[in-house]
Design an enzyme around this catalytic site. Structure first.
Site, short mmCIF file in Angstrom:
data_model
loop_
_atom_site.label_atom_id
_atom_site.label_comp_id
_atom_site.label_asym_id
_atom_site.label_seq_id
_atom_site.Cartn_x
_atom_site.Cartn_y
_atom_site.Cartn_z
N LYS A 156 -1.05 10.91 18.10
CA LYS A 156 -0.31 9.82 17.44
C LYS A 156 -0.21 10.08 15.95
O LYS A 156 0.88 10.01 15.36
CB LYS A 156 -1.00 8.48 17.67
CG LYS A 156 -0.54 7.36 16.74
CD LYS A 156 -1.21 6.04 16.98
CE LYS A 156 -2.38 5.76 16.12
NZ LYS A 156 -2.14 5.37 14.74
N ASN A 157 -1.34 10.38 15.29
CA ASN A 157 -1.33 10.43 13.83
C ASN A 157 -0.68 11.68 13.27
O ASN A 157 -0.37 11.75 12.08
CB ASN A 157 -2.75 10.23 13.29
CG ASN A 157 -3.22 8.80 13.53
OD1 ASN A 157 -2.41 7.92 13.83
ND2 ASN A 157 -4.51 8.57 13.46
N CYS A 172 -3.31 -1.67 11.51
CA CYS A 172 -4.51 -2.38 11.95
C CYS A 172 -5.22 -3.02 10.76
O CYS A 172 -5.30 -2.43 9.68
CB CYS A 172 -5.47 -1.41 12.64
SG CYS A 172 -4.82 -0.79 14.18
N ARG A 228 -6.34 -2.19 2.70
CA ARG A 228 -5.78 -0.84 2.92
C ARG A 228 -4.83 -0.53 1.76
O ARG A 228 -3.63 -0.64 1.86
CB ARG A 228 -5.08 -0.76 4.27
CG ARG A 228 -6.05 -0.96 5.44
CD ARG A 228 -5.42 -0.69 6.79
NE ARG A 228 -5.24 0.75 7.03
CZ ARG A 228 -4.77 1.21 8.21
NH1 ARG A 228 -4.42 0.35 9.17
NH2 ARG A 228 -4.62 2.51 8.40
N ASP A 270 -12.07 6.52 13.60
CA ASP A 270 -11.24 6.02 14.71
C ASP A 270 -11.97 6.09 16.05
O ASP A 270 -11.42 5.70 17.07
CB ASP A 270 -9.93 6.80 14.79
CG ASP A 270 -9.06 6.48 13.59
OD1 ASP A 270 -8.09 7.24 13.33
OD2 ASP A 270 -9.35 5.51 12.87
N ARG A 286 0.03 0.85 21.18
CA ARG A 286 0.50 1.50 19.96
C ARG A 286 0.05 2.96 19.92
O ARG A 286 0.71 3.80 19.33
CB ARG A 286 -0.08 0.78 18.72
CG ARG A 286 0.60 -0.50 18.34
CD ARG A 286 0.16 -0.95 16.97
NE ARG A 286 0.24 0.15 16.02
CZ ARG A 286 -0.50 0.23 14.91
NH1 ARG A 286 -1.36 -0.72 14.62
NH2 ARG A 286 -0.37 1.26 14.08
C1 EPZ Z 1 -5.19 7.14 8.64
O1 EPZ Z 1 -5.03 5.89 7.99
C2 EPZ Z 1 -5.09 6.85 10.13
N1 EPZ Z 1 -3.76 6.32 10.42
C3 EPZ Z 1 -6.17 5.85 10.55
O2 EPZ Z 1 -6.11 5.79 11.97
C4 EPZ Z 1 -7.54 6.38 10.16
O3 EPZ Z 1 -8.50 5.37 10.40
C5 EPZ Z 1 -7.57 6.79 8.69
O4 EPZ Z 1 -6.48 7.69 8.39
C6 EPZ Z 1 -8.87 7.50 8.33
O5 EPZ Z 1 -9.00 8.67 9.11
C7 EPZ Z 1 -2.73 7.19 10.52
O6 EPZ Z 1 -2.90 8.40 10.38
C8 EPZ Z 1 -1.39 6.60 10.84
P1 EPZ Z 1 -6.80 6.75 4.58
P2 EPZ Z 1 -4.79 5.86 6.39
O7 EPZ Z 1 -5.74 6.72 3.55
O8 EPZ Z 1 -4.03 7.07 5.99
C9 EPZ Z 1 -8.93 4.42 1.02
C10 EPZ Z 1 -5.81 4.86 14.08
O9 EPZ Z 1 -6.64 4.17 14.73
N2 EPZ Z 1 -7.62 4.52 0.34
O10 EPZ Z 1 -7.37 8.07 4.99
O11 EPZ Z 1 -4.27 4.52 6.04
C11 EPZ Z 1 -8.87 3.47 2.20
O12 EPZ Z 1 -9.09 2.14 1.77
C12 EPZ Z 1 -5.64 4.59 12.61
O13 EPZ Z 1 -5.14 5.79 14.55
C13 EPZ Z 1 -7.52 4.08 -0.97
O14 EPZ Z 1 -8.48 3.60 -1.56
O15 EPZ Z 1 -6.29 5.99 5.88
C14 EPZ Z 1 -9.98 3.98 3.07
O16 EPZ Z 1 -11.22 3.47 2.60
C15 EPZ Z 1 -6.38 3.36 12.16
N3 EPZ Z 1 -6.31 4.18 -1.59
C16 EPZ Z 1 -9.97 5.49 2.83
O17 EPZ Z 1 -9.25 5.68 1.62
C17 EPZ Z 1 -5.22 4.71 -0.97
O18 EPZ Z 1 -4.14 4.78 -1.62
C18 EPZ Z 1 -9.29 6.30 3.91
O19 EPZ Z 1 -7.99 5.79 4.09
C19 EPZ Z 1 -5.35 5.16 0.36
C20 EPZ Z 1 -6.56 5.06 0.99
#
Ligand code: EPZ
Length: 419
Positions: free
Chosen positions: A22-23, A117, A122, A307, A399
């Site tokens: 998916k991702n 989610c 986020r 995840d 999803r």
């Molecule tokens: C991706 O989300 C995945 N989604 C999520 O999977 C997954 O949980 C996450 O990566 C972590 O591996 C997709 O790929 C579509 P991040 P993403 O940016 O990109 C902080 C699933 O179940 N952060 O890696 O939104 C954030 O708050 C989904 O498939 C900032 O502070 O996650 C978090 O603490 C749920 N500022 C950490 O980084 C930003 O601008 C990681 O978030 C961006 C992120």
């Protein structure tokens, strides 16, 4: 709303085949905008995040043709940098990849704030930091994100992320491939789906190196072209079925996996006493004795994936002895605990840490999916609990899990969807 009814207590036995990731799928689909040409994407999972992404691409001028259930031809020649319908983009998180792709191609992008989610804040500050570094002004007035390249075309830059962010790394890559000059991304995410996106972009004529490490270099090119690309298998889907096999005391062969992507999950499950036999592109998972509990901390790849938090929690409920699960990525990813408690789980949550008493005998109950991976965990708990469990808001699970009902029924689960 849709719900699932499970008559639990059956061991899962047989073979389950994992679908495309998916991702990786959502990132690659939006990346096709950069090609401005025809792309064929293979091994596409049949999930609602993919369906919605294709609708979003069509809304901005792409043509989409399904060649088969898992193969799609996308022509982005006539895509424009116009705003897609808000009702679509807020249905998922990854719609924000349209910003990086559209900004990279046209020097401008506008989109409503993404959904996704709900497990705490986020933010997208790191995405904006990357776009600013590449020479774009970004406004987020009134829940609309608009990015404009100050000089018409983005200019390469060095980007150092304050935290490891999958989405931020993806969006920076998308924006940089057509920028003038060479961009370096430091403190980059290293997930397999980052590598998948880099490979797709390079198939389209980009020049991306270092993906999979914490430093990615992107030499901007003038133009990209279409390609045919096969998605990697979904490591989280695979991990979910590994847990289901162990939790039900069954014996599953999980086909179409890349064992290396699952290392952190495999190590922890073996520590708990699960037997996992690895093959080139498959895993056999079964239990020969009681499970013992462990302590787990999620972390960015190659660490234990956040995840898999809800799914491993089900196994930690069943294992003997106390276990502690800490999520270092999201500040509120334990909303599912209340649902597991309805099924007799003994879990204590404090902040981003959950303590499991273990030795739970799950009882059937009416519960709900609070998010995508939590919903998958509730299904596993329902498969274990003897009796009938009902899971509301099953749409979350659809999803991200391709044909999960059929796949589980194929290995002996008594499960059906209603509504
Ligand atoms: C991706 O989300 C995945 N989604 C999520 O999977 C997954 O949980 C996450 O990566 C972590 O591996 C997709 O790929 C579509 P991040 P993403 O940016 O990109 C902080 C699933 O179940 N952060 O890696 O939104 C954030 O708050 C989904 O498939 C900032 O502070 O996650 C978090 O603490 C749920 N500022 C950490 O980084 C930003 O601008 C990681 O978030 C961006 C992120």
């Amino acid at each position: 709303m849709e719900k699932v009814i499970i008559d639990g207590g059956t061991k899962l036995e047989g073979t389950i085949t994992v679908s495309g990731m998916k991702n990786a799928a959502v990132a690659v689909l939006y990346a096709t905008v950069l090609a401005g040409d025809v792309c064929v994407i293979e091994n596409l999972p049949n999930i609602s995040d993919v369906v919605i992404s294709l609708e979003i691409l069509k809304s901005v001028g792409a043509t989409v043709e399904y060649i088969s259930e898992t193969e799609v031809k996308i022509d982005t020649t006539n895509v424009l940098d116009k705003m897609p319908p808000d009702k679509l983009t807020k249905k998922m998180r990854a719609s924000y990849y349209l910003i990086g792709a559209t900004l990279g191609r046209f020097g401008h992008s506008i989109i409503g704030y993404p959904g996704g989610c709900d497990f705490g804040v986020r933010p997208i500050d790191q995405h904006i930091k990357a776009f600013n570094a590449l020479g774009a002004d970004v406004s987020t007035e009134g829940n609309v994100i608009e990015a404009t390249a100050r000089e018409g075309r983005l200019k390469a830059s060095n980007i150092f992320f304050d935290c490891v962010t999958v989405g931020g790394t993806m969006n920076a890559m998308l924006a940089a491939v057509l920028a003038e000059g060479t961009t370096e991304i430091e403190n980059a995410a290293r997930e397999p789906h980052i590598v998948a996106l880099a490979n797709f972009l390079n198939f389209c004529g980009a020049n991306v190196s270092g993906a999979g490490t914490d430093k990615i270099k992107i030499k901007g090119v003038e133009k990209l072209h279409g390609c045919t690309y096969e998605l990697i298998p979904d490591m989280i889907e695979a991990g979910t079925y590994m847990i289901a096999a162990a939790a039900t005391g069954g014996n599953l062969y999980i086909d179409n996996v890349i064992p290396k992507h699952l290392e952190a999950i495999t190590v922890k499950m073996r520590e708990m006493g699960v037997t996992i036999d690895e093959y080139d592109d498959g895993m056999r998972v079964y239990c020969e004795g009681p499970l013992c509990n462990v302590d787990i901390k999620t972390s960015p790849y190659p660490g234990f994936p956040t995840d898999m938090n809800p799914q491993i929690a089900v196994l930690m409920c069943l294992a003997n002895g106390e276990g502690v699960l800490t999520d270092t990525i999201w500040d509120n990813r334990f909303r599912y605990v209340e649902e597991l408690k309805r099924m007799n789980a003994d879990i204590d949550v404090e902040g981003n840490m959950a303590t499991f008493a273990g030795s739970t005998v799950f009882k059937p109950a009416r519960v709900r999916a609070v998010d995508l991976r939590a919903g998958a965990a509730m299904i596993i708990a329902g498969l274990v609990a003897k009796g009938q469990t009902e899971i509301d808001d099953f749409f979350y699970v659809e999803r991200g899990y391709d044909n999960i009902i059929e796949k589980l029924r194929g290995v002996g689960a008594h499960i059906m969807k209603i509504g």
